[in-house]
Design an enzyme around this catalytic site. Sequence first.
Site: not given
Ligand code: NOJ
Length: 729
Positions: A268
């Site tokens: 993530d």
């Molecule tokens: C943080 C989020 O937890 C995730 O779900 C997302 O895909 C990423 N940011 C990228 O934007």
Amino acid sequence: MPVDPRVESLLARMTLEEKAGQLSVFADMVRPFAPDVNPEANRRNADEVIEQVRAGRAGTLFNGVGAAQGREIQRVAVEESRLGIPVLLAADVIHGMRTVFPIPLGEAASFEPELARRTARATAVEATAAGIHWTYAPAVDIARDQRWGRGAEGAGEDTFLGCAFAAARVRGFQGEDLRAPDSLLATAKHFAAYGAVAAGMDYNYVEISEGTLRDVHLPPFKAALDAGALAVMTAFNDINGVPASANRALLTGVLREQWGFPGLVVSDYTADMELVAHGYAADDRDATLRAFTAGMDMSMQSGFYAEHLPALVESGQVTLEMLDAAVRRVLSVKAALGLFDDPYRSLDPVREADASHLPAHEALAREAARRSIVLLKNEGDALPLQGGRRIALVGPFARDVDNIEGCWTLFGDRSRYVGLEAGIRAALPPGAVLDVVDGCALETPLDGGVDAAVAAARDADVVLLAVGEPQRYSGEAQSRTQIVLPAVQQALAEAVAATGTPLVVLLRNGRALALEGAVRDAQAILVTWFLGSQTGHAVADVVFGRHGPSARLPVSFPHDSGQQPYFYNHPRTGRPETPQMSEFKARWREQPNAALYPFGHGLGYGRIEYGATTVDAAALAWDGTLAVRASVRNAGTRAAEEVVQLYLHDRVGSRVRPVRELKGFVKLPLAPGESRDVVFELTREQVAFTRADGSFGAEPGRFDVWIAPSAAAGEPVSFELLPPAASLP
Ligand code: NOJ
């Protein structure tokens, strides 16, 4: 995943820096879009990003959009980088692209995985037309605590339902053939147990038993991978002290060794960097080492892999074999998408223009939205509204079009959003009159607002009360302690209800809410989540009876916020409350150990009656099957679709078993007066769980089984699961 000889030939020629580059994901500042969905980190401008692509140091960009500029990025990668490896263009395309479908939690309420497959397919068609190859979806986190804001992105509190929707969404995104220009690579996220964060606070720690992790939180990931997902995203949280993003037992043990997952694991956003803040890594290099050696293939946005992996390989702390294995997976996914044959796939400006407005998708958005609406109660058949009446549409969502798409909608075409007023006006029956009054803003009063609302209510035959959570109350970092309406809206509801005019609540919500006072006591309540582009039309379809509601709750609506985490399939206690006895029993001083509206609950415009659940035999042989039956009848005067649910309960287990668990469901259309027999086949697989010794399997003994309209309804019948050697009596 197919083996492509070009991958090995590239690996043989790549420098360490180029390898680390293929494992590095950076924000697409060339075609930036909604950059504020993540905190700012490691900022680069468009020129720097292009330079990284040219140097082979950035193999994937994310959250940009646009075919023409995407083509230009790809041209630099293919023509100007040393090895010409195409870039992968990723984005958070969660529940729609230009056309916005209901939030995933709402769509799960349809209990129609096929509907989710279709909306994911439409999403893939629009996203790939707009220069995106890879979506960071579906979120398959099980959310048992409604305080957590990201329950909106998943399929609710139940694992069986979650698996069905996880698989359906993957199939929809990826289509039949990943190489097709309209196939979108899917990501099962967030691995793992992100929905189990303590107290429902986003990013919090997770303390969890091995059994609950394996039986509740991991299965939707397995379902997504079995459906073909070739990417997994790690979670931010730790699990029993080890951050998920550096968790070897999960990323390598479960994913690779147990499940044989061939695809890529992406972090993530800055999750490797956050290992330092967790106190799990001493510094950036240590964080890189821990994340990478645990099994995280790609690093998102921190830049840590680009910066530290080459040196870690040179120092021998990371082996070249390990580095090559990760790069091989990433390149193989690029090959599986057909990027080596056609790097310009999904980068066609003509297709982008053609797909910018697809009427078929608009129709699908309306269908998905109305099929996601749950009718919680309908006293005196308040709904559907009969023609020729005076209707007051009251509340801060009445005219609003800024709170209909729900969280994680980056690219929606706002010019096509239909709010409540527009939808209801368009559907008004002849002779009906519509008054629209805001009453208050989402969180603050409006001068004279309540008085105007009360006056409109007095004049009306019925009030449609459009209240609920602002859209930013759910999604990432949007945890709540009190899962109730904003106070100003509750006050509006009380004032309007005091007029005595019948009240129909149109609830806007990204989670289960604890309904209170006039909202809870209204004549009818429709749970409308965040329904997307076609909100107004879809709600009007249901309100006026053009479409009968057929959705069911994928999350339990509690009596009170303080019950959280409340989920229907909780383990049995030693002191269950009974109707006869509640002293010294497992309950709260203020509330029973029950939901106000249970998981699986929802009404239609028919009147459904269930016959007794029966089993075809008293025992299920170890390798046998057992049929469970019930007849279901629509005794009403209107057609209905009933979600018939199968629940099981294991009476004695080596670990305490849940009070009941969903094991099957089917949505049945029933004409007035029609009766149908529903049969579910049971095998021992359906009662298998992680046993006390850590093994997975069934335990012989007595089980209860229900065919019922919700997790709190019906009378069970029991059967015996015989041990392996025993023959049927
Ligand atoms: C943080 C989020 O937890 C995730 O779900 C997302 O895909 C990423 N940011 C990228 O934007």
